[in-house]
Design a protein around this motif. Structure first.
Motif, mmCIF file in Angstrom:
data_model
loop_
_atom_site.group_PDB
_atom_site.id
_atom_site.type_symbol
_atom_site.label_atom_id
_atom_site.label_comp_id
_atom_site.label_asym_id
_atom_site.label_seq_id
_atom_site.Cartn_x
_atom_site.Cartn_y
_atom_site.Cartn_z
ATOM 1 N N ALA A 1 -2.584 1.641 -5.627
ATOM 2 C CA ALA A 1 -2.718 2.304 -6.926
ATOM 3 C C ALA A 1 -1.444 3.058 -7.307
ATOM 4 O O ALA A 1 -0.952 2.958 -8.440
ATOM 5 C CB ALA A 1 -3.910 3.257 -6.901
ATOM 6 N N GLU A 2 -0.890 3.804 -6.370
ATOM 7 C CA GLU A 2 0.317 4.588 -6.658
ATOM 8 C C GLU A 2 1.520 3.679 -6.904
ATOM 9 O O GLU A 2 2.334 3.924 -7.799
ATOM 10 C CB GLU A 2 0.611 5.552 -5.510
ATOM 11 N N GLU B 1 0.835 -1.196 0.000
ATOM 12 C CA GLU B 1 0.000 0.000 0.000
ATOM 13 C C GLU B 1 0.871 1.248 0.000
ATOM 14 O O GLU B 1 1.971 1.230 0.582
ATOM 15 C CB GLU B 1 -0.921 0.009 1.242
ATOM 16 N N CYS C 1 1.480 0.647 -8.035
ATOM 17 C CA CYS C 1 1.286 -0.016 -9.326
ATOM 18 C C CYS C 1 1.692 0.911 -10.468
ATOM 19 O O CYS C 1 2.386 0.500 -11.402
ATOM 20 C CB CYS C 1 -0.170 -0.447 -9.480
ATOM 21 N N GLU C 2 1.287 2.182 -10.368
ATOM 22 C CA GLU C 2 1.559 3.140 -11.436
ATOM 23 C C GLU C 2 3.028 3.521 -11.521
ATOM 24 O O GLU C 2 3.609 3.598 -12.608
ATOM 25 C CB GLU C 2 0.709 4.398 -11.220
#
Length: 428
Positions: free
Chosen positions: A283-284, A280, A286-287
């Protein structure tokens, strides 16, 4: 007369041409096997084999020898190891502990069962094959190391390939897909631990050296837990930027060096950093981290396939080797299927779902090639044994798609109720 500088430049240019050729052939074969409803990794592995002595090397003039000259191969191996280290980091990162919260009892039973049966049958098979493959070059291979390595190689499940098959077959959100994904994740961790033990035994010069390696490995894991993990958590809590990507790659390479210095393979260090990597903010991360590394891995991993393919010589197999290959494939399939199906049925799954589960965990793919390359580098496998094990990895991976389609078609014609309740989709 050619100057040393020009010779070096020409050699580097040759390596660049080799990489371009590998990428082109791998892409073409990858697209071709997709039309046959097979994972792209099958085509990439076939590309590596086709460019090696098994096919291209059989043509007049031996094109493999001048396309991939001996001087260029260390450079190709270096590029391959970079791609492999990043891939192993991603494998470690893929292991999501939250997956264990659902189906953990069934998944653990299936995972342990499939590993235990496969490992035991691999060791038993080693007793039959050892006398024909106990010498690599001029070096004698000890039975213990050979048997343990064969057991580990039989126990592998390819988590990345399995995840892609589940997505393509739309099984990710099903109970059998969820259990298969969790079982494969557990399989990966247990298999890498077993391989680390085998590697330590193979490289240790004696009991004291083995103890030294285990102590240093313990220190490495402590540093990973108390220093590296908190540092990565600190970096992700600030703001996920390109600086984190650079730091992660640096840590992967440093960890790979550390485990190599300890006496293990570089892949273990990269894998451990992946396990320590925070999940965690998903999203960040992953990008900014996962996708760039996946893109780099897609470009560099085909080089690993050609380095592997150069060690595969299908034409060098004798009639006796073909019988050994048949035994290896049968044992590999029976071990995984039996080890997965029996505990799954015992814990309440239908025979058809248990069969699909067994087929899924029998997928080996690229992960098996990583393990086999370690065995080749350690001098545990001779060329013939290496070739047969690579072919086994191809066969077991290629069987997954057709067998799953057949099992699902039978289920459609003869529906069988599953006594277990449906669960929410499993996220990766």
């Amino acid at each position: 007369m050619e100057s040393p500088a020009n010779h070096t430049e020409l050699l580097i240019a040759t390596v660049l041409v080799d990489i371009a050729l590998v990428l082109a052939v791998g892409t073409l074969l990858g697209r071709w096997v997709r039309r046959l409803r097979q994972p792209a990794v099958i085509g990439e592995i076939l590309a590596g084999i086709a460019l090696g002595p098994s096919l291209l090397g059989l043509l007049p003039g031996n094109p493999t020898a001048w396309l991939f000259p001996a001087e260029a191969r260390p450079f190709l191996s270096t590029v391959a190891q970079i791609g492999l280290a990043l891939f192993m980091f991603l494998i470690g990162w893929e292991f999501n502990p939250s997956l264990l919260r659902s189906h953990r009892g069934t998944a653990a039973a299936v995972s342990i069962g499939s590993i235990a049966v496969s490992f035991g049958m691999g060791v038993a098979l080693a007793t039959l094959l050892y006398h024909r493959h106990d010498t690599v070059g001029v070096d004698h291979v000890g039975f213990t190391v050979f048997a343990l390595f064969l057991g580990v190689a039989m126990s592998i499940t390819a988590f990345p390939v399995l995840a892609r098959i589940l997505a393509e077959k739309r099984l990710t959100g099903t109970r059998v897909g969820g259990i298969a994904l969790i079982s494969a994740a557990i399989d990966d961790v247990l298999a890498w631990c077993l391989l680390a033990v085998v590697t330590a035994i193979a490289t240790a010069s004696g009991p004291l050296d083995l103890v030294r390696m285990l102590v240093l490995l313990g220190v490495f894991l402590v540093v990973l837990r108390t220093v590296v993990r908190p540092f990565l958590v600190f970096m992700t809590r600030r703001h996920v930027t390109v600086h984190l990507l650079v730091a992660v790659v640096a840590l992967v390479f440093l960890a790979a060096y550390a485990t190599t210095w300890i006496g293990l393979h570089a892949i273990f260090g990269a894998f451990c950093v992946g396990l320590a990597m925070p999940r965690e903010p998903a999203a960040e991360l992953c990008e900014q981290v996962r996708r760039p590394l996946e893109h780099v891995s897609v470009v560099l991993l085909p080089v690993f396939f050609i380095v592997t393919g150069l060690g595969v010589d299908v034409g060098g197999l004798t009639t006796g080797n073909l019988l050994e290959l048949a035994a290896i494939v049968v044992i590999a399939c029976v071990g995984k299927l039996t080890g997965a199906i029996v505990p799954a049925v015992f814990l309440g799954m239908s025979w058809r779902d248990a069969g699909i589960l067994g087929i899924l965990v029998n997928t080996r793919g690229l992960t098996e090639l990583v393990v086999l390359s370690v065995g080749l580098q350690l001098g545990v496998l001779d060329r013939q044994m290496f070739t047969m094990m690579v072919l086994m990895a191809l066969v077991t991976t290629a069987l997954a798609g057709p067998l799953i389609r057949s099992a699902r078609a039978q289920t459609t014609r003869h529906p069988e109720p599953d006594p277990a309740p449906a669960t929410r989709p499993v996220t990766r």
